[in-house]
Motif scaffolding. Structure first.
Motif, mmCIF file in Angstrom:
data_model
loop_
_atom_site.group_PDB
_atom_site.id
_atom_site.type_symbol
_atom_site.label_atom_id
_atom_site.label_comp_id
_atom_site.label_asym_id
_atom_site.label_seq_id
_atom_site.Cartn_x
_atom_site.Cartn_y
_atom_site.Cartn_z
ATOM 1 N N SER A 12 -6.581 0.045 -22.256
ATOM 2 C CA SER A 12 -6.852 0.176 -20.828
ATOM 3 C C SER A 12 -6.482 -1.090 -20.070
ATOM 4 C CB SER A 12 -8.325 0.511 -20.598
ATOM 5 O OG SER A 12 -9.163 -0.491 -21.142
ATOM 6 N N TRP A 13 -6.700 -2.280 -20.657
ATOM 7 C CA TRP A 13 -6.389 -3.520 -19.946
ATOM 8 C C TRP A 13 -4.882 -3.670 -19.725
ATOM 9 C CZ3 TRP A 13 -3.070 -7.098 -21.892
ATOM 10 C CH2 TRP A 13 -2.833 -7.103 -23.278
ATOM 11 N N PHE A 14 -4.088 -3.251 -20.722
ATOM 12 C CA PHE A 14 -2.629 -3.349 -20.591
ATOM 13 C C PHE A 14 -2.122 -2.366 -19.551
ATOM 14 C CE2 PHE A 14 1.718 -2.180 -21.727
ATOM 15 C CZ PHE A 14 2.322 -3.431 -21.795
ATOM 16 N N GLN A 15 -2.625 -1.127 -19.590
ATOM 17 C CA GLN A 15 -2.209 -0.121 -18.624
ATOM 18 C C GLN A 15 -2.577 -0.540 -17.205
ATOM 19 O OE1 GLN A 15 -4.091 3.384 -20.181
ATOM 20 N NE2 GLN A 15 -2.360 3.884 -21.508
ATOM 21 N N ARG A 16 -3.778 -1.119 -17.040
ATOM 22 C CA ARG A 16 -4.191 -1.574 -15.712
ATOM 23 C C ARG A 16 -3.297 -2.717 -15.223
ATOM 24 N NH1 ARG A 16 -7.405 -0.756 -11.905
ATOM 25 N NH2 ARG A 16 -8.199 1.041 -13.028
ATOM 26 N N ALA A 17 -2.995 -3.647 -16.122
ATOM 27 C CA ALA A 17 -2.140 -4.772 -15.727
ATOM 28 C C ALA A 17 -0.768 -4.291 -15.287
ATOM 29 C CB ALA A 17 -2.017 -5.757 -16.889
ATOM 30 N N VAL A 18 -0.186 -3.371 -16.051
ATOM 31 C CA VAL A 18 1.128 -2.844 -15.697
ATOM 32 C C VAL A 18 1.066 -2.063 -14.385
ATOM 33 C CG1 VAL A 18 2.952 -1.247 -16.388
ATOM 34 C CG2 VAL A 18 1.955 -2.794 -18.071
ATOM 35 N N GLY A 19 0.006 -1.263 -14.208
ATOM 36 C CA GLY A 19 -0.141 -0.492 -12.985
ATOM 37 C C GLY A 19 -0.263 -1.370 -11.752
ATOM 38 N N VAL A 20 -1.040 -2.432 -11.856
ATOM 39 C CA VAL A 20 -1.212 -3.359 -10.731
ATOM 40 C C VAL A 20 0.103 -4.059 -10.416
ATOM 41 C CG1 VAL A 20 -2.320 -5.514 -10.018
ATOM 42 C CG2 VAL A 20 -3.682 -3.704 -11.075
ATOM 43 N N LEU A 21 0.790 -4.537 -11.454
ATOM 44 C CA LEU A 21 2.072 -5.208 -11.241
ATOM 45 C C LEU A 21 3.094 -4.258 -10.619
ATOM 46 C CD1 LEU A 21 2.384 -7.299 -14.532
ATOM 47 C CD2 LEU A 21 2.048 -8.184 -12.214
ATOM 48 N N ALA A 22 3.103 -3.000 -11.082
ATOM 49 C CA ALA A 22 4.033 -2.017 -10.533
ATOM 50 C C ALA A 22 3.761 -1.778 -9.051
ATOM 51 C CB ALA A 22 3.936 -0.708 -11.305
ATOM 52 N N ALA A 23 2.478 -1.652 -8.684
ATOM 53 C CA ALA A 23 2.124 -1.424 -7.283
ATOM 54 C C ALA A 23 2.573 -2.574 -6.399
ATOM 55 C CB ALA A 23 0.612 -1.214 -7.158
ATOM 56 N N GLU A 24 2.346 -3.793 -6.858
ATOM 57 C CA GLU A 24 2.729 -4.943 -6.048
ATOM 58 C C GLU A 24 4.246 -5.100 -5.976
ATOM 59 O OE1 GLU A 24 0.495 -6.354 -4.126
ATOM 60 O OE2 GLU A 24 -0.785 -4.847 -5.073
ATOM 61 N N TYR A 25 4.932 -4.742 -7.034
ATOM 62 C CA TYR A 25 6.393 -4.771 -6.991
ATOM 63 C C TYR A 25 6.923 -3.756 -5.977
ATOM 64 C CZ TYR A 25 11.253 -4.024 -8.168
ATOM 65 O OH TYR A 25 12.614 -3.877 -8.081
ATOM 66 N N LEU A 26 6.367 -2.540 -6.002
ATOM 67 C CA LEU A 26 6.808 -1.514 -5.064
ATOM 68 C C LEU A 26 6.493 -1.916 -3.627
ATOM 69 C CD1 LEU A 26 5.765 1.707 -7.006
ATOM 70 C CD2 LEU A 26 8.066 0.765 -6.726
ATOM 71 N N ARG A 27 5.374 -2.604 -3.422
ATOM 72 C CA ARG A 27 5.053 -3.090 -2.085
ATOM 73 C C ARG A 27 6.121 -4.093 -1.608
ATOM 74 N NH1 ARG A 27 -0.218 -2.340 -0.552
ATOM 75 N NH2 ARG A 27 -0.987 -2.680 -2.680
ATOM 76 N N LEU A 28 6.570 -4.948 -2.537
ATOM 77 C CA LEU A 28 7.638 -5.897 -2.217
ATOM 78 C C LEU A 28 8.923 -5.166 -1.852
ATOM 79 C CD1 LEU A 28 8.871 -8.812 -2.245
ATOM 80 C CD2 LEU A 28 9.388 -8.396 -4.675
ATOM 81 N N VAL A 29 9.270 -4.132 -2.629
ATOM 82 C CA VAL A 29 10.482 -3.362 -2.355
ATOM 83 C C VAL A 29 10.418 -2.734 -0.970
ATOM 84 C CG1 VAL A 29 11.827 -1.344 -3.058
ATOM 85 C CG2 VAL A 29 10.964 -2.926 -4.792
ATOM 86 N N TRP A 30 9.288 -2.134 -0.648
ATOM 87 C CA TRP A 30 9.136 -1.478 0.650
ATOM 88 C C TRP A 30 9.272 -2.477 1.796
ATOM 89 C CZ3 TRP A 30 9.336 3.087 2.859
ATOM 90 C CH2 TRP A 30 8.776 3.265 4.112
ATOM 91 N N ARG A 31 8.642 -3.633 1.646
ATOM 92 C CA ARG A 31 8.624 -4.607 2.735
ATOM 93 C C ARG A 31 9.950 -5.331 2.923
ATOM 94 N NH1 ARG A 31 2.618 -7.270 1.507
ATOM 95 N NH2 ARG A 31 1.400 -5.587 2.469
ATOM 96 N N THR A 32 10.778 -5.364 1.892
ATOM 97 C CA THR A 32 12.025 -6.132 1.986
ATOM 98 C C THR A 32 13.255 -5.248 2.150
ATOM 99 O OG1 THR A 32 12.232 -6.225 -0.439
ATOM 100 C CG2 THR A 32 11.087 -8.059 0.651
ATOM 101 N N ASN A 33 13.066 -3.945 2.251
ATOM 102 C CA ASN A 33 14.162 -3.031 2.565
ATOM 103 C C ASN A 33 14.011 -2.547 4.008
ATOM 104 O OD1 ASN A 33 16.074 -2.115 0.193
ATOM 105 N ND2 ASN A 33 14.073 -2.473 -0.718
ATOM 106 N N ARG A 34 15.098 -2.494 4.741
ATOM 107 C CA ARG A 34 15.079 -2.034 6.123
ATOM 108 C C ARG A 34 15.354 -0.530 6.129
ATOM 109 N NH1 ARG A 34 18.920 -4.643 7.486
ATOM 110 N NH2 ARG A 34 20.537 -3.100 7.956
ATOM 111 N N PHE A 35 14.314 0.253 6.396
ATOM 112 C CA PHE A 35 14.420 1.710 6.290
ATOM 113 C C PHE A 35 14.819 2.349 7.611
ATOM 114 C CE2 PHE A 35 12.539 1.432 2.182
ATOM 115 C CZ PHE A 35 12.832 2.643 1.562
ATOM 116 N N THR A 36 15.662 3.377 7.493
ATOM 117 C CA THR A 36 15.960 4.266 8.609
ATOM 118 C C THR A 36 15.398 5.642 8.280
ATOM 119 O OG1 THR A 36 18.105 4.870 7.640
ATOM 120 C CG2 THR A 36 18.068 3.027 9.205
ATOM 121 N N PHE A 37 15.173 6.447 9.325
ATOM 122 C CA PHE A 37 14.550 7.751 9.158
ATOM 123 C C PHE A 37 15.440 8.830 9.749
ATOM 124 C CE2 PHE A 37 11.334 4.486 9.287
ATOM 125 C CZ PHE A 37 10.514 4.802 8.218
ATOM 126 N N ASP A 38 15.599 9.915 9.004
ATOM 127 C CA ASP A 38 16.444 11.031 9.413
ATOM 128 C C ASP A 38 15.643 12.328 9.269
ATOM 129 O OD1 ASP A 38 18.421 12.891 9.892
ATOM 130 O OD2 ASP A 38 19.555 12.478 8.061
#
Length: 237
Positions: A12-38
């Protein structure tokens, strides 16, 4: 050594660590990409239809939590009970999305993998005014929409909102669904073409026609998203 590695991956500790890191990485991706909407007013179109069923292809799903751009938008996502789903579950919860655990089994055999309970919970979630998000693919058959979402729309009376998200910088894996790992510091596109409504009295022929319409719509949304970024889509190599 193999047993130690297996036990570590399942801990459980490993899965939680990976899950937290994944969430923060995805937050970085979202914030550093300039999105357009269609279309540009996609949120104005979607908001009156809430609660809705948001559908997307497996393997293109990592950034989908970020379509929730207001705290007032409530959403839950369907995630497998398989141990591999734990990483996703932890990441999704950290990003403020609720969970429904189980398999929709999009071919309609909801009795497997907790599917009956998951289907009922999705119906209740929509009745409670909360959006539901789930992949449209038949398990292990990439880009083939199943009847599960069509059945959910018929039962709940809520519209299906197919959409696609893509980034200009990514790594595409060579697995069954050609999973896309989105990278930061680029451009992004969110495409939502139209909603799909399923009549409460839809017969088998109507259900199949709407299933095909969902599949075609998701493919077109995916094609347009990558085309706007000048990048090849999953079907283009």
């Amino acid at each position: 050594m193999k047993k130690l590695l297996r036990n570590t991956l399942r801990s459980s500790w490993f899965q939680r660590a990976v899950g937290v890191l994944a969430a923060e990485y995805l937050r970085l991706v979202w914030r550093t990409n300039r999105f357009t909407f269609d279309p540009p007013d996609v949120y104005d179109i979607v908001e009156p239809q809430i609660p809705a069923i948001f559908a997307f292809w497996h393997g293109q799903h990592f950034l989908t939590p970020f379509i929730k751009n207001k705290d007032s938008y409530r959403a839950k996502v369907l995630i497998s009970r398989h141990r591999d789903g734990e990483f996703n579950a932890i990441a999704v919860e950290r990003l403020g999305i609720g969970l429904i655990r189980g398999s929709g089994d999009h071919g309609g055999a909801f009795h497997r993998k907790g599917g009956v309970g998951a289907f009922r919970e999705m119906v209740y979630t929509l009745q409670d005014g909360c959006n539901v998000a789930l992949t449209a693919d038949v398990p292990k058959r990439s880009r083939v929409a199943g009847l599960g979402i069509i059945m959910l729309a018929r039962e709940s009376g809520r519209p299906i909102m197919p959409f696609a998200m893509a980034t200009s910088r990514f790594i595409r894996l060579k697995n069954w669904d050609r999973t896309t790992i989105n990278l930061p510091f680029g451009r992004g596109a969110l495409v939502g073409i139209k909603e799909i409504h399923v009549p409460p009295d839809a017969d088998a022929a109507t259900m199949e026609a709407l299933r095909q319409e969902l599949e075609d719509t998701l493919n077109e949304a995916t094609r347009r998203a990558y085309a706007q970024l000048g990048r090849p889509g999953p079907a283009d190599g």
